[in-house]
Design a protein around this motif. Structure first.
Motif, PDB file in Angstrom:
ATOM      1  N   PHE A 102       0.832  -1.209   0.000  1.00 25.57           N
ATOM      2  CA  PHE A 102       0.000   0.000   0.000  1.00 25.57           C
ATOM      3  C   PHE A 102       0.862   1.252   0.000  1.00 25.57           C
ATOM      4  N   PHE A 103       0.217   2.356  -0.338  1.00 25.29           N
ATOM      5  CA  PHE A 103       0.912   3.628  -0.556  1.00 25.29           C
ATOM      6  C   PHE A 103       0.077   4.756   0.011  1.00 25.29           C
ATOM      7  N   LEU A 104       0.740   5.745   0.605  1.00 26.55           N
ATOM      8  CA  LEU A 104       0.089   6.975   1.064  1.00 26.55           C
ATOM      9  C   LEU A 104       0.876   8.162   0.525  1.00 26.55           C
ATOM     10  N   ASP A 105       0.173   9.238   0.210  1.00 23.38           N
ATOM     11  CA  ASP A 105       0.831  10.427  -0.326  1.00 23.38           C
ATOM     12  C   ASP A 105       0.609  11.632   0.573  1.00 23.38           C
ATOM     13  N   TYR A 106       1.507  12.591   0.456  1.00 22.14           N
ATOM     14  CA  TYR A 106       1.383  13.883   1.142  1.00 22.14           C
ATOM     15  C   TYR A 106       1.519  14.967   0.087  1.00 22.14           C
TER      16      TYR A 106
ATOM     17  N   LEU B 154      -3.583   2.456  -3.142  1.00 28.14           N
ATOM     18  CA  LEU B 154      -3.549   3.812  -2.584  1.00 28.14           C
ATOM     19  C   LEU B 154      -4.583   3.854  -1.467  1.00 28.14           C
ATOM     20  N   VAL B 155      -4.119   3.802  -0.218  1.00 20.43           N
ATOM     21  CA  VAL B 155      -5.041   3.643   0.911  1.00 20.43           C
ATOM     22  C   VAL B 155      -5.306   4.941   1.672  1.00 20.43           C
ATOM     23  N   GLY B 156      -4.609   6.003   1.339  1.00 20.51           N
ATOM     24  CA  GLY B 156      -4.847   7.258   2.052  1.00 20.51           C
ATOM     25  C   GLY B 156      -3.792   8.279   1.716  1.00 20.51           C
ATOM     26  N   GLY B 157      -3.847   9.394   2.432  1.00 18.35           N
ATOM     27  CA  GLY B 157      -2.882  10.460   2.212  1.00 18.35           C
ATOM     28  C   GLY B 157      -3.294  11.707   2.969  1.00 18.35           C
ATOM     29  N   GLU B 158      -2.613  12.783   2.669  1.00 16.10           N
ATOM     30  CA  GLU B 158      -2.880  14.057   3.326  1.00 16.10           C
ATOM     31  C   GLU B 158      -2.730  15.176   2.311  1.00 16.10           C
TER      32      GLU B 158
ATOM     33  N   ALA C 179      -2.489  19.236   2.284  1.00 15.50           N
ATOM     34  CA  ALA C 179      -2.287  20.370   3.186  1.00 15.50           C
ATOM     35  C   ALA C 179      -2.223  21.664   2.380  1.00 15.50           C
ATOM     36  N   GLU C 180      -3.162  22.577   2.659  1.00 18.25           N
ATOM     37  CA  GLU C 180      -3.165  23.893   2.033  1.00 18.25           C
ATOM     38  C   GLU C 180      -2.502  24.862   3.001  1.00 18.25           C
ATOM     39  N   MET C 181      -1.337  25.397   2.598  1.00 19.44           N
ATOM     40  CA  MET C 181      -0.536  26.194   3.523  1.00 19.44           C
ATOM     41  C   MET C 181      -0.093  27.511   2.896  1.00 19.44           C
ATOM     42  N   PRO C 182      -0.985  28.487   2.819  1.00 22.79           N
ATOM     43  CA  PRO C 182      -0.605  29.800   2.284  1.00 22.79           C
ATOM     44  C   PRO C 182       0.460  30.437   3.160  1.00 22.79           C
ATOM     45  N   GLY C 183       1.417  31.071   2.509  1.00 22.24           N
ATOM     46  CA  GLY C 183       2.505  31.699   3.247  1.00 22.24           C
ATOM     47  C   GLY C 183       3.726  30.816   3.338  1.00 22.24           C
ATOM     48  N   LEU C 184       3.525  29.497   3.298  1.00 19.03           N
ATOM     49  CA  LEU C 184       4.666  28.579   3.313  1.00 19.03           C
ATOM     50  C   LEU C 184       5.086  28.226   1.898  1.00 19.03           C
ATOM     51  N   TYR C 185       4.099  28.096   1.003  1.00 20.51           N
ATOM     52  CA  TYR C 185       4.362  27.816  -0.409  1.00 20.51           C
ATOM     53  C   TYR C 185       3.901  29.015  -1.233  1.00 20.51           C
ATOM     54  N   ALA C 186       4.743  29.416  -2.192  1.00 26.25           N
ATOM     55  CA  ALA C 186       4.376  30.509  -3.085  1.00 26.25           C
ATOM     56  C   ALA C 186       3.228  30.068  -3.988  1.00 26.25           C
ATOM     57  N   GLU C 187       2.513  31.028  -4.540  1.00 29.30           N
ATOM     58  CA  GLU C 187       1.391  30.708  -5.412  1.00 29.30           C
ATOM     59  C   GLU C 187       1.867  29.859  -6.584  1.00 29.30           C
ATOM     60  N   GLY C 188       1.191  28.740  -6.802  1.00 29.24           N
ATOM     61  CA  GLY C 188       1.541  27.837  -7.891  1.00 29.24           C
ATOM     62  C   GLY C 188       2.487  26.733  -7.482  1.00 29.24           C
ATOM     63  N   ASP C 189       3.184  26.904  -6.347  1.00 25.67           N
ATOM     64  CA  ASP C 189       4.123  25.880  -5.890  1.00 25.67           C
ATOM     65  C   ASP C 189       3.414  24.798  -5.095  1.00 25.67           C
ATOM     66  N   TYR C 190       3.972  23.616  -5.130  1.00 20.94           N
ATOM     67  CA  TYR C 190       3.459  22.515  -4.314  1.00 20.94           C
ATOM     68  C   TYR C 190       4.584  21.506  -4.118  1.00 20.94           C
ATOM     69  N   ASP C 191       4.376  20.576  -3.219  1.00 20.90           N
ATOM     70  CA  ASP C 191       5.351  19.521  -2.983  1.00 20.90           C
ATOM     71  C   ASP C 191       4.626  18.203  -2.798  1.00 20.90           C
ATOM     72  N   LEU C 192       5.318  17.122  -3.133  1.00 20.90           N
ATOM     73  CA  LEU C 192       4.778  15.777  -3.003  1.00 20.90           C
ATOM     74  C   LEU C 192       5.747  14.889  -2.250  1.00 20.90           C
ATOM     75  N   ALA C 193       5.232  14.091  -1.347  1.00 23.01           N
ATOM     76  CA  ALA C 193       6.016  13.058  -0.685  1.00 23.01           C
ATOM     77  C   ALA C 193       5.171  11.794  -0.637  1.00 23.01           C
ATOM     78  N   GLY C 194       5.829  10.655  -0.581  1.00 21.72           N
ATOM     79  CA  GLY C 194       5.105   9.398  -0.558  1.00 21.72           C
ATOM     80  C   GLY C 194       5.689   8.432   0.446  1.00 21.72           C
ATOM     81  N   PHE C 195       4.872   7.487   0.853  1.00 21.72           N
ATOM     82  CA  PHE C 195       5.276   6.475   1.828  1.00 21.72           C
ATOM     83  C   PHE C 195       4.657   5.156   1.402  1.00 21.72           C
ATOM     84  N   SER C 196       5.484   4.114   1.314  1.00 19.76           N
ATOM     85  CA  SER C 196       4.977   2.819   0.881  1.00 19.76           C
ATOM     86  C   SER C 196       5.457   1.719   1.816  1.00 19.76           C
ATOM     87  N   VAL C 197       4.623   0.704   1.956  1.00 14.14           N
ATOM     88  CA  VAL C 197       4.959  -0.469   2.760  1.00 14.14           C
ATOM     89  C   VAL C 197       4.811  -1.706   1.888  1.00 14.14           C
TER      90      VAL C 197
END
Length: 349
Positions: A102-106, A135-139, A141-159
């Motif tokens: 299984f896999f989870l994303d952030y 794909l069993v879940g994830g998170e 997160a909307e974080m204005p002020g931490l990420y500039a407009e248009g920017d995003y990041d991805l992380a993943g976790f698998s078992v």
């Protein structure tokens, strides 16, 4: 009067809920034996017994896509980086003989756009289907002020899981073992800080035709998703004779292969034994990236290496090719005093 609501502060709960509803069918499309329940709970349940394991060891990996995301943002393309995210995790699992379960994303963003978020998760779901994991879940997160407009990041976790007696840890590698390399789909997800510098220094436009492949734009060529080797490598392992495997990511062959070799062994590799993709020739020539740096930063055309007993070479190669892989005989293991190492020959090509 100043409105002090969460929405006014830049976080839209309704947009987040809309995204969750949009991705539920995507997650459902990745279900497999062992999955219990669906998205929406506080945690995901997985039944190892239902998945067919008797005495399993759990293997876990986490990773991200890195600055390849900056190319995707510049190209306004969101449908492929999810595949990269899954690939970077599950390819690490399979080198120990593990089947990804299984896999989870952030997914973190400055301002959530449900349509773009769905495209990203659609890519993650596609990667999970290619790897055979859920794909069993994830998170999100909307974080204005931490990420500039248009920017995003991805992380993943698998078992993943492997039966106790089937764990591959590289300890069985011997002098004379064969090194089989599997062709990569391109850059995969490493070295993009250098790639982006080359693009900037040469004044190139991501929307223009790629200088090494005019049939597609530069962005399309660079965003080619990371190849997922799970099903082919599991088939090779079942064929017998696989001593160890190495996922070739950042650090290239010289840094990744020694991680799965015992002390006293050196991998002798002839880099002329496989065709180097045009993107790597372009980086070497137009980008003036030195050979040593090229092979220590990128996969240079080989995304996975299998260390195989000589008598098993034919059977393993047949299993890999039957699973759709391009297989190359890279070299052999040799006895050499000291820590495990890699010796690259033929760099001046």
């Amino acid at each position: 009067m100043t409105e002090r609501t969460y929405r006014a502060a830049g976080v839209d709960i309704d947009a987040g809920n809309s995204l969750v509803e949009a991705i539920k069918p995507l997650a459902k499309s990745t279900t497999r034996k062992g999955v219990s329940g669906g998205l929406g709970g506080f945690g995901a349940v997985f039944d190892l017994k239902a998945a067919g394991f008797q005495d399993p060891l759990l293997i876990s990996c986490t990773d991200g896509v890195g600055t390849k995301l900056k190319v995707a943002i510049a190209a306004d393309r969101y449908d492929t980086v999810g595949i990269d995210l899954v690939a970077m995790c599950v390819n690490d699992l399979v080198v120990q003989g593990a089947e990804p379960l299984f896999f989870l994303d952030y997914y973190a963003v400055g301002k959530l756009d449900p349509a773009k978020g769905r495209d990203i998760v659609a890519g993650i779901a596609e990667g999970c289907r290619q790897a055979g994991c859920a794909l069993v879940g994830g998170e999100t997160a909307e974080m204005p002020g931490l990420y500039a407009e248009g920017d995003y990041d991805l992380a993943g976790f698998s078992v993943g899981a492997v039966e106790r007696g089937d764990l591959i840890d590289g300890s069985g590698a011997r002098p004379g073992d064969i090194l089989l390399g599997l062709g990569s789909s391109g850059l995969h997800s490493n070295g993009f800080s250098l790639v982006r510098k080359v693009v900037a220094d040469l004044g190139l436009d991501y929307a223009a035709p790629a200088p090494f492949d005019p049939s597609q734009s530069l962005a399309e060529a660079l965003l080619e998703p990371t190849r997922i080797y799970v099903k082919s490598c599991l088939a090779a392992i079942r064929a017998g004779g696989v001593r160890s495997l190495a996922h070739i990511t950042g650090g290239g062959l010289p840094e990744n292969l020694p991680r799965v070799l015992p002390e006293g062994l050196s991998a002798r590799i002839d880099v002329t034994t496989w065709p180097r993709a045009a993107v790597f020739d372009w980086l070497a020539e137009a980008g003036e990236v030195p050979a040593d740096d090229l092979y220590r930063t990128f996969n240079a055309g080989i995304g996975m290496v299998l260390v195989v007993a000589p008598e098993a070479e034919a059977a393993v190669s047949e299993a890999l090719r039957g699973a759709g892989e391009e297989v190359y005989l890279l070299g052999r293991l040799e006895e050499r005093a000291g820590p495990a190492s890699v010796r690259l020959e033929g760099l001046a090509r």
